[in-house]
Design an enzyme around this catalytic site. Sequence first.
Site, PDB file in Angstrom:
ATOM      1  N   ASP A   1       0.854  -1.176   0.000  1.00 50.68           N
ATOM      2  CA  ASP A   1       0.000   0.000   0.000  1.00 50.68           C
ATOM      3  C   ASP A   1       0.894   1.231   0.000  1.00 50.68           C
ATOM      4  OD1 ASP A   1      -2.462   1.466   0.217  1.00 50.68           O
ATOM      5  OD2 ASP A   1      -2.034   1.784   2.328  1.00 50.68           O
ATOM      6  N   SER A   2       0.301   2.384  -0.251  1.00 50.75           N
ATOM      7  CA  SER A   2       1.067   3.622  -0.218  1.00 50.75           C
ATOM      8  C   SER A   2       1.532   3.953   1.196  1.00 50.75           C
ATOM      9  CB  SER A   2       0.223   4.774  -0.760  1.00 50.75           C
ATOM     10  OG  SER A   2      -0.954   4.909   0.003  1.00 50.75           O
TER      11      SER A   2
ATOM     12  N   CYS B   1      -4.354  -1.144  -2.120  1.00 46.82           N
ATOM     13  CA  CYS B   1      -4.466   0.301  -2.302  1.00 46.82           C
ATOM     14  C   CYS B   1      -5.399   0.539  -3.480  1.00 46.82           C
ATOM     15  CB  CYS B   1      -3.090   0.898  -2.579  1.00 46.82           C
ATOM     16  SG  CYS B   1      -3.087   2.644  -3.049  1.00 46.82           S
TER      17      CYS B   1
ATOM     18  N   THR C   1      -6.023   3.330  -5.092  1.00 42.05           N
ATOM     19  CA  THR C   1      -5.412   4.183  -6.121  1.00 42.05           C
ATOM     20  C   THR C   1      -4.484   3.380  -7.006  1.00 42.05           C
ATOM     21  OG1 THR C   1      -5.556   6.103  -4.650  1.00 42.05           O
ATOM     22  CG2 THR C   1      -4.056   6.264  -6.514  1.00 42.05           C
TER      23      THR C   1
ATOM     24  N   GLU D   1      -4.841   8.051  10.273  1.00 38.01           N
ATOM     25  CA  GLU D   1      -3.472   7.675  10.625  1.00 38.01           C
ATOM     26  C   GLU D   1      -3.014   8.330  11.930  1.00 38.01           C
ATOM     27  OE1 GLU D   1      -0.710   8.095   7.422  1.00 38.01           O
ATOM     28  OE2 GLU D   1      -1.583   6.412   6.315  1.00 38.01           O
TER      29      GLU D   1
ATOM     30  N   CYS E   1     -11.228   3.081  -0.190  1.00 36.27           N
ATOM     31  CA  CYS E   1      -9.848   3.316   0.248  1.00 36.27           C
ATOM     32  C   CYS E   1      -9.625   2.371   1.415  1.00 36.27           C
ATOM     33  CB  CYS E   1      -9.647   4.764   0.684  1.00 36.27           C
ATOM     34  SG  CYS E   1      -8.043   5.087   1.469  1.00 36.27           S
TER      35      CYS E   1
ATOM     36  N   HIS F   1      -7.992   2.594   4.017  1.00 36.28           N
ATOM     37  CA  HIS F   1      -8.036   3.212   5.345  1.00 36.28           C
ATOM     38  C   HIS F   1      -9.462   3.199   5.927  1.00 36.28           C
ATOM     39  CE1 HIS F   1      -4.105   5.008   4.362  1.00 36.28           C
ATOM     40  NE2 HIS F   1      -3.995   5.319   5.636  1.00 36.28           N
TER      41      HIS F   1
END
Length: 265
Positions: free
Chosen positions: A10-11, A73, A75, A152, A184, A186
């Site tokens: 993931d990013s 991820c 994106t 985060e 997403c 997250h």
Amino acid sequence: MNTRPIGIFDSGLGGLTILKTLSRALPKEKLIYFGDTVNVPYGSKSKKAVTRFSLDIAKFLESQHVKLIIVACNTASALALTELQKKISVPVIGVIEPGAAQAARSTKNNRVAILATEATVHSQAYPRALQRLNKQIRTYQQACPVFVPLIEEGWIHGPAGKLIIADYLASAAKSGADTIILGCTHYPVIKHLIAKQVGKKVHLVDSAEVLTAEVKNLLTRTKQLNTNGRGSLKIYASDDPARFKRLAKNILGRELNRVYLKKLN
């Protein structure tokens, strides 16, 4: 082959929601996670940049002799998955198609809302995937760029977090969607807060749950599911592993033993 690890990237930290769900569902699998903290966030970057970062990470995971790579991820799944599948020797799975398939099965009124990063929204990956499955589905997309830093840093439960959630979801509610894709990785962290806001009649598609089911089915079908021994976890970050370790607790709910530094080219 079945004892080789699964690679996940993931990013940054969002893919830990998938890691958490995957480790519970497949406790005997060896997992290698890579968080690209030097380039986070991907959601505001170009397709060219995201593809380059993703290929670098996938090649590193390939060098670790993984049997499968999960692009945890949205994106990167939207912008780089096709290129990864062409250039990487092991299967590569993204989150877009499984999430879209679940949403298409769930919706009763053919209206689906997508909460995602700006890059995922601009890519139109979810609307295209949903149209391929059911041309009657109408989609509404809402970019939620503030969610990631709030999650985060652990600030999402404060007054500011609640106001931002309410604002984003007020826009999504106007679509009349009976299904919302958490687009997403997250966002499953705040699934309960989103559910409270939209009510019980709206179904939430959790990318972590959907992708885990997809991975388990693939490994079972190809006879690569590890059913012996003990599972293991190794985590890499491309920058500041100490910070990654500290913030990971906000997503995993527990401390990590160690995070290794691995710089990309």
